[in-house]
Motif scaffolding. Structure first.
Motif, mmCIF file in Angstrom:
data_model
loop_
_atom_site.group_PDB
_atom_site.id
_atom_site.type_symbol
_atom_site.label_atom_id
_atom_site.label_comp_id
_atom_site.label_asym_id
_atom_site.label_seq_id
_atom_site.Cartn_x
_atom_site.Cartn_y
_atom_site.Cartn_z
ATOM 1 N N LYS A 2 0.934 -1.320 -0.037
ATOM 2 C CA LYS A 2 -0.065 -0.049 0.186
ATOM 3 C C LYS A 2 0.998 1.423 0.083
ATOM 4 O O LYS A 2 0.515 2.107 -0.714
ATOM 5 C CB LYS A 2 -0.749 -0.021 1.186
ATOM 6 C CG LYS A 2 -1.870 1.308 1.278
ATOM 7 C CD LYS A 2 -2.742 1.331 2.628
ATOM 8 C CE LYS A 2 -3.723 2.382 2.141
ATOM 9 N NZ LYS A 2 -3.588 3.076 3.577
ATOM 10 N N LEU A 3 2.116 1.176 0.773
ATOM 11 C CA LEU A 3 2.909 2.435 0.769
ATOM 12 C C LEU A 3 3.482 2.762 -0.469
ATOM 13 O O LEU A 3 3.509 3.703 -0.941
ATOM 14 C CB LEU A 3 3.929 2.339 2.037
ATOM 15 C CG LEU A 3 3.385 1.874 3.352
ATOM 16 C CD1 LEU A 3 4.581 1.823 4.161
ATOM 17 C CD2 LEU A 3 2.501 3.421 3.914
ATOM 18 N N ALA A 4 3.739 1.532 -1.088
ATOM 19 C CA ALA A 4 4.473 1.743 -2.471
ATOM 20 C C ALA A 4 3.529 2.477 -3.547
ATOM 21 O O ALA A 4 3.783 3.300 -4.296
ATOM 22 C CB ALA A 4 4.954 0.455 -2.965
ATOM 23 N N CYS A 5 2.267 1.963 -3.375
ATOM 24 C CA CYS A 5 1.302 2.517 -4.166
ATOM 25 C C CYS A 5 0.828 3.991 -4.074
ATOM 26 O O CYS A 5 0.660 4.901 -4.851
ATOM 27 C CB CYS A 5 -0.032 1.649 -4.196
ATOM 28 S SG CYS A 5 -0.065 -0.138 -4.850
ATOM 29 N N ALA A 25 -1.569 11.762 -0.690
ATOM 30 C CA ALA A 25 -0.865 10.304 -0.726
ATOM 31 C C ALA A 25 0.305 10.245 0.155
ATOM 32 O O ALA A 25 0.610 9.094 0.835
ATOM 33 C CB ALA A 25 -0.753 10.261 -2.264
ATOM 34 N N CYS A 26 1.109 11.495 0.202
ATOM 35 C CA CYS A 26 2.221 11.338 1.082
ATOM 36 C C CYS A 26 2.042 11.428 2.539
ATOM 37 O O CYS A 26 2.506 10.553 3.336
ATOM 38 C CB CYS A 26 3.188 12.499 0.830
ATOM 39 S SG CYS A 26 3.890 12.543 -0.809
ATOM 40 N N LYS A 31 1.753 8.555 7.743
ATOM 41 C CA LYS A 31 0.906 7.846 8.931
ATOM 42 C C LYS A 31 1.517 6.739 9.252
ATOM 43 O O LYS A 31 1.485 6.320 10.456
ATOM 44 C CB LYS A 31 -0.452 8.033 8.617
ATOM 45 C CG LYS A 31 -1.282 9.263 8.604
ATOM 46 C CD LYS A 31 -2.703 9.009 8.371
ATOM 47 C CE LYS A 31 -3.564 10.327 8.226
ATOM 48 N NZ LYS A 31 -4.649 9.977 7.474
ATOM 49 N N GLU A 32 1.881 5.851 8.229
ATOM 50 C CA GLU A 32 2.350 4.741 8.576
ATOM 51 C C GLU A 32 4.004 4.415 8.770
ATOM 52 O O GLU A 32 4.321 3.850 9.602
ATOM 53 C CB GLU A 32 2.114 3.686 7.239
ATOM 54 C CG GLU A 32 0.748 3.396 6.975
ATOM 55 C CD GLU A 32 -0.267 2.568 8.014
ATOM 56 O OE1 GLU A 32 0.399 1.698 8.390
ATOM 57 O OE2 GLU A 32 -1.120 3.112 8.375
ATOM 58 N N ASP A 33 4.647 5.447 8.201
ATOM 59 C CA ASP A 33 6.142 5.420 8.177
ATOM 60 C C ASP A 33 6.598 7.003 8.469
ATOM 61 O O ASP A 33 6.901 7.430 7.223
ATOM 62 C CB ASP A 33 6.585 4.568 6.927
ATOM 63 C CG ASP A 33 8.385 4.583 7.163
ATOM 64 O OD1 ASP A 33 8.862 4.995 8.191
ATOM 65 O OD2 ASP A 33 8.844 4.030 6.122
ATOM 66 N N SER A 34 6.687 7.499 9.486
ATOM 67 C CA SER A 34 7.174 8.767 9.580
ATOM 68 C C SER A 34 8.293 9.258 9.030
ATOM 69 O O SER A 34 8.711 10.272 9.011
ATOM 70 C CB SER A 34 6.693 9.427 11.136
ATOM 71 O OG SER A 34 7.514 8.718 11.868
ATOM 72 N N LYS A 38 11.169 9.168 1.041
ATOM 73 C CA LYS A 38 10.707 9.638 -0.406
ATOM 74 C C LYS A 38 9.373 10.300 -0.370
ATOM 75 O O LYS A 38 9.163 10.997 -0.827
ATOM 76 C CB LYS A 38 10.288 8.137 -1.167
ATOM 77 C CG LYS A 38 10.252 8.274 -2.584
ATOM 78 C CD LYS A 38 10.219 6.831 -3.164
ATOM 79 C CE LYS A 38 11.491 6.222 -3.320
ATOM 80 N NZ LYS A 38 11.466 5.046 -4.181
ATOM 81 N N ALA A 39 8.725 9.979 0.610
ATOM 82 C CA ALA A 39 7.201 10.546 1.024
ATOM 83 C C ALA A 39 7.377 11.865 1.427
ATOM 84 O O ALA A 39 6.793 12.801 0.966
ATOM 85 C CB ALA A 39 6.374 9.753 2.098
#
Length: 85
Positions: A2-5, A25-26, A31-34, A38-39
């Protein structure tokens, strides 16, 4: 997966200059990986497009902490600083 998408979605939105959707999207990824560099970079790019220069600079600083060698983020940081003046 999901993160990659979501990261891919952000990249596409940036290409289409849909900065609001790219930022969303970022934020979903962050939220999952602070600490996802890349985000953070893509969100900084979106913030620049939205003319949120302070937020852009803040995200750039976070990316530099994670990846000190990242030249792209340093260039984005300089653009945001110049635009803020």
């Amino acid at each position: 997966l999901k993160l990659a998408c979501e990261l891919n979605k952000a990249a596409v939105c940036l290409k289409l200059k849909d900065y609001g959707e790219a930022k969303a999207a970022c934020n979903c990824v962050l939220k999952e990986d602070s600490q996802n560099a890349k985000a953070l970079y893509r969100r900084a790019h979106a913030e620049l497009g939205l003319k949120n220069f302070t937020e852009c600079i803040g995200d750039c600083k976070k990316v530099v902490e994670l990846e000190a060698h990242n030249r792209e983020v340093r260039d984005l940081f300089k653009q945001a600083q110049a635009a803020q003046k």
